[in-house]
Design a protein around this motif. Structure first.
Motif, mmCIF file in Angstrom:
data_model
loop_
_atom_site.group_PDB
_atom_site.id
_atom_site.type_symbol
_atom_site.label_atom_id
_atom_site.label_comp_id
_atom_site.label_asym_id
_atom_site.label_seq_id
_atom_site.Cartn_x
_atom_site.Cartn_y
_atom_site.Cartn_z
ATOM 1 N N TYR A 24 0.835 -1.202 0.000
ATOM 2 C CA TYR A 24 0.000 0.000 0.000
ATOM 3 C C TYR A 24 0.874 1.258 0.000
ATOM 4 O O TYR A 24 0.676 2.162 -0.822
ATOM 5 C CB TYR A 24 -0.912 -0.014 1.228
ATOM 6 N N ILE A 25 1.845 1.312 0.899
ATOM 7 C CA ILE A 25 2.731 2.475 0.969
ATOM 8 C C ILE A 25 3.582 2.567 -0.304
ATOM 9 O O ILE A 25 3.778 3.656 -0.856
ATOM 10 C CB ILE A 25 3.631 2.397 2.219
ATOM 11 N N SER A 26 4.084 1.439 -0.760
ATOM 12 C CA SER A 26 4.872 1.442 -2.004
ATOM 13 C C SER A 26 4.056 1.977 -3.171
ATOM 14 O O SER A 26 4.556 2.741 -4.006
ATOM 15 C CB SER A 26 5.362 0.030 -2.317
ATOM 16 N N GLY A 27 2.779 1.565 -3.215
ATOM 17 C CA GLY A 27 1.905 2.041 -4.284
ATOM 18 C C GLY A 27 1.708 3.543 -4.241
ATOM 19 O O GLY A 27 1.665 4.209 -5.293
ATOM 20 N N LYS A 77 1.098 -0.456 -12.213
ATOM 21 C CA LYS A 77 0.321 -0.240 -10.987
ATOM 22 C C LYS A 77 -1.153 -0.546 -11.209
ATOM 23 O O LYS A 77 -1.796 -1.189 -10.371
ATOM 24 C CB LYS A 77 0.494 1.204 -10.504
ATOM 25 N N ILE A 78 -1.710 -0.098 -12.365
ATOM 26 C CA ILE A 78 -3.146 -0.261 -12.603
ATOM 27 C C ILE A 78 -3.467 -1.484 -13.462
ATOM 28 O O ILE A 78 -4.600 -1.964 -13.466
ATOM 29 C CB ILE A 78 -3.735 1.012 -13.236
ATOM 30 N N LEU A 79 -2.467 -1.967 -14.242
ATOM 31 C CA LEU A 79 -2.573 -3.188 -15.055
ATOM 32 C C LEU A 79 -3.720 -3.165 -16.062
ATOM 33 O O LEU A 79 -4.200 -4.201 -16.483
ATOM 34 C CB LEU A 79 -2.708 -4.425 -14.147
ATOM 35 N N ILE A 80 -4.126 -1.975 -16.454
ATOM 36 C CA ILE A 80 -5.135 -1.844 -17.510
ATOM 37 C C ILE A 80 -4.968 -0.466 -18.139
ATOM 38 O O ILE A 80 -4.645 0.515 -17.461
ATOM 39 C CB ILE A 80 -6.572 -2.012 -16.961
ATOM 40 N N VAL A 81 -5.133 -0.408 -19.444
ATOM 41 C CA VAL A 81 -5.066 0.870 -20.147
ATOM 42 C C VAL A 81 -6.409 1.099 -20.824
ATOM 43 O O VAL A 81 -6.904 0.257 -21.575
ATOM 44 C CB VAL A 81 -3.904 0.902 -21.160
ATOM 45 N N THR A 82 -7.032 2.223 -20.531
ATOM 46 C CA THR A 82 -8.340 2.576 -21.084
ATOM 47 C C THR A 82 -8.311 4.016 -21.591
ATOM 48 O O THR A 82 -7.393 4.782 -21.247
ATOM 49 C CB THR A 82 -9.438 2.461 -20.014
ATOM 50 N N ALA A 105 3.482 14.880 -4.423
ATOM 51 C CA ALA A 105 3.425 14.168 -3.142
ATOM 52 C C ALA A 105 2.097 14.430 -2.444
ATOM 53 O O ALA A 105 1.473 13.505 -1.901
ATOM 54 C CB ALA A 105 4.586 14.604 -2.258
ATOM 55 N N ILE A 106 1.645 15.676 -2.482
ATOM 56 C CA ILE A 106 0.372 16.011 -1.835
ATOM 57 C C ILE A 106 -0.792 15.344 -2.562
ATOM 58 O O ILE A 106 -1.716 14.803 -1.931
ATOM 59 C CB ILE A 106 0.197 17.537 -1.788
ATOM 60 N N PHE A 107 -0.763 15.346 -3.882
ATOM 61 C CA PHE A 107 -1.856 14.731 -4.649
ATOM 62 C C PHE A 107 -1.919 13.224 -4.431
ATOM 63 O O PHE A 107 -2.998 12.630 -4.484
ATOM 64 C CB PHE A 107 -1.682 15.036 -6.139
ATOM 65 N N ALA A 108 -0.771 12.597 -4.212
ATOM 66 C CA ALA A 108 -0.767 11.149 -4.010
ATOM 67 C C ALA A 108 -1.189 10.771 -2.597
ATOM 68 O O ALA A 108 -1.896 9.774 -2.399
ATOM 69 C CB ALA A 108 0.626 10.587 -4.309
ATOM 70 N N TRP A 109 -0.796 11.568 -1.602
ATOM 71 C CA TRP A 109 -0.976 11.169 -0.207
ATOM 72 C C TRP A 109 -2.204 11.769 0.467
ATOM 73 O O TRP A 109 -2.871 11.082 1.249
ATOM 74 C CB TRP A 109 0.270 11.554 0.605
ATOM 75 N N LEU A 110 -2.479 13.029 0.194
ATOM 76 C CA LEU A 110 -3.533 13.699 0.958
ATOM 77 C C LEU A 110 -4.910 13.050 0.803
ATOM 78 O O LEU A 110 -5.634 12.894 1.806
ATOM 79 C CB LEU A 110 -3.591 15.185 0.582
ATOM 80 N N PRO A 111 -5.344 12.653 -0.407
ATOM 81 C CA PRO A 111 -6.651 11.974 -0.506
ATOM 82 C C PRO A 111 -6.731 10.712 0.354
ATOM 83 O O PRO A 111 -7.801 10.377 0.884
ATOM 84 C CB PRO A 111 -6.769 11.648 -1.999
#
Length: 605
Positions: free
Chosen positions: A35-38, A236-241, A273-279
């Motif tokens: 989870y943290i790595s992701g 990470k997402i294993l799908i392209v759309t 960093a904020i966009f990845a972590w804050l949500p």
């Protein structure tokens, strides 16, 4: 820039490189949860996307609402080449820079003459076109359902690390190297040319920067980094759309740059960093977390318009066109001739180095300039006089390539240059200043002049990245030229000051130093004494005479009649767009048509 400063920058870069490699190796090895790595992977991918957009939005000054085009293109390219061609996915990630670069160059060429909202719309259109292609070319992309991607493992690393570990290491390494590469480019003439275009595109063109080509190159580099970011998100997402091409990712990139700090190198990293972590931190508030996140964004942008990076020391917040405010060489203590000097006779000599013949400019039925002809020899100062609206500035704009003449010819060293753009004329030895003081206001005096030595020692993209011994020697030589010009115009004590903080007269002198930095043989000065006090005007007069002694041919447009009479060898007088006389100052002063134009019928000077 001294040799010591350049050496220090190089050592710091090596420390950055070692630090990046250590982070990429150590962080995955400390046993973080998936989870943290992701989240770290997402932050690094967002940082790469933000760095990509910041090249265009922050440094070049063009707003892009379509960076999802590069992001989605990279994702699709890496997946399609892996699925259909069997190319190793990680090799395909590297190759994904190519289509991104080509798309960036295509957008640059297709939108060469537009800016502002029109450019933003052009980039958004490109993303929408790609989204429609991905959604409707079902045989290739499987349409809205997307393509599943098997986990792209690396068998030779499997005995040493888990997939999540080496995936995290690769993403951190790529993002870190991209950061370091941009950092190096910003300390080179290439990076300084981006800043110049952002600050004043006309001034950038006038100092020899090929603004259209630089713009295309910047977009190509931005597209390459954006595509790599898109390719790196796939494991990470294993799908392209087609969703990867939607405005959501374009908006994310824009907000990352704005939140962190537009035009700063560390800003996109902070924003990412904020966009990845804050949500994720806000998950405790449930479905309201995105609303809370949005409110926090609005508050930050409102209170910190320059982004979170503005909380750092000002050196970090400023666009790093140079690594620091540079120490001046101790031996530069007074105005000197310097390498820009080309010592020659005090009196005009030789054949004409610059000439216009039958120069005419019409705007519909309005004739701004009609059949003007004159020539200029080496070491001569030619004054271009006339009341307001006489056509002087129009003549200067045509002579410098900013306005195309309706008819007539312009020659420089015997070559017809009527159709050449300003930067080409600068390369050939012609420079100009503008009627309205035009400087790079948010840069220091030193940086203003450093930008203008762009063509003194041309440098390639690869050389700017490698920064070899020769590159450092060239940078030191450019810095030496800059310091000599700073001394030449008497601004040694203001070298580290922002240009917009200078007094008006000092700004006019700075604009002349910028023009001189291009090493001109022909210099066009448009009202350089406007607004100067008597002391500053005397300084300008002395400078003009020194330039004349060096053999520089000068065309001087000025309303200060006393100065014109004292420094000019010949005068050309315009009135209502027509040339009414030409000759030495004594003859022109007593010409009846000149007296009528300036003082009215029957008046004498």
């Amino acid at each position: 820039m001294t040799s010591f400063s350049l050496l220090k920058d190089r050592r710091l870069d090596w420390l950055w490189f070692v630090a990046i490699c250590l982070v990429a190796a150590v962080v995955p090895a400390i046993g973080l949860s998936n989870y943290i790595s992701g989240l770290i992977v997402l932050g690094a991918v967002y940082a790469l996307l933000g760095l990509s957009l910041n090249l265009v939005f922050g440094y070049l000054g063009f707003t892009s609402f379509g960076h999802a085009a590069f992001f989605g293109l990279g994702a699709y390219f890496a997946t399609l080449t892996n699925v259909y061609l069997g190319i190793n996915f990680w090799f395909a990630v590297a190759l994904s820079a190519i289509p991104g670069m080509l798309l960036g160059a295509l957008i640059g060429f297709a939108s060469l003459r537009i800016g502002g909202a029109y450019f933003a719309i052009a980039t958004m259109t490109a993303a929408e076109i790609l989204r429609l292609i991905a959604e409707n070319w079902v045989d290739l992309t499987r349409g809205p359902m997307g393509m599943m991607m098997p986990r792209p493992t690396l068998s030779f690393l499997a005995p040493f690390a888990s997939f999540q570990q080496y995936y995290l290491a690769i993403v951190l390494l790529v993002a870190g190297l991209a950061y370091l590469a941009i950092k190096r480019l910003l300390r080179s003439p290439i990076g300084r040319s981006w800043i110049a275009i952002r600050e004043s595109i006309d001034l950038a063109e006038s100092v020899g920067i090929p603004t259209l080509r630089v713009r295309v190159q910047n977009l190509a580099l931005s597209g390459a980094l954006g595509s790599i970011a898109g390719a790196l998100i796939i494991p990470k997402i294993l799908i392209v759309t087609p969703n990867l091409l939607t405005p959501l990712y374009s908006a994310t990139a824009v907000l990352i740059v704005i939140l962190g700090g537009r035009g700063s190198l560390i800003g996109p990293v902070i924003g990412a960093a904020i966009f990845a972590w804050l949500p994720e931190v806000l998950r405790s508030v449930g479905e309201m977390r995105f609303a809370v996140f949005g409110v926090l964004l609005i508050v930050v942008v409102r209170l910190l318009p320059k982004g979170l990076v503005s909380l750092w020391p000002s050196k970090q917040a400023a666009a790093p066109t140079t690594s620091e405010v540079l120490e001046k060489p101790l031996h530069v203590t007074a105005p000197v001739a310097g390498p820009m000097a080309d010592v020659g006779a005090e009196t005009p000599s030789g054949p004409p180095v610059f000439a216009v013949s039958g120069l005419t400019k019409r705007y519909g039925a309005l004739v701004a300039l009609k059949d003007v002809s004159f020539s200029l020899r080496r070491g001569e100062i030619l004054g271009l006089m006339g009341p307001n609206g006489a056509g002087k500035s129009t003549c200067m704009s045509m002579a410098s390539g900013f306005v195309r003449p309706t008819s007539g010819s312009i020659s420089l060293f015997g070559k017809d240059v009527s159709a050449l753009p300003p930067h080409r004329l600068t390369e050939l030895g012609l420079a100009r200043t503008f009627q309205q003081t035009t400087i790079f206001g948010d840069l220091s005096v030193y940086e203003n002049i450093l930008i203008a030595v762009y063509n003194r020692r041309p440098v390639s993209f690869a050389a700017s990245l490698i920064q070899s011994t020769r590159f450092r020697a060239d940078e030191a030589a450019r810095a030496e030229i800059v310091w000599q010009l700073v001394a030449e115009v008497g601004l040694m004590e203001k070298a580290g000051s922002l240009a917009r903080s200078l007094a008006y007269g000092e700004q006019r002198l700075l604009s002349i130093a910028i023009a001189l930095a291009t090493d001109p043989k022909v210099l066009l000065l448009d009202e350089p004494a406007a607004g100067l006090n008597p002391v500053e005007a005397a300084t300008l007069t002395t400078l003009l005479r020194r330039l004349k002694q060096r053999g520089i041919a000068i065309i001087l447009v000025e309303h200060n009649v006393r100065m014109m009479m004292s420094v000019c060898d010949r005068l050309v007088v315009l009135h209502h767009g027509e040339q009414i006389t030409e000759g030495v100052p004594a003859a022109v002063r007593n010409h009846p048509m000149v007296n009528e134009a300036y003082f009215g019928v029957g008046q004498t000077q």
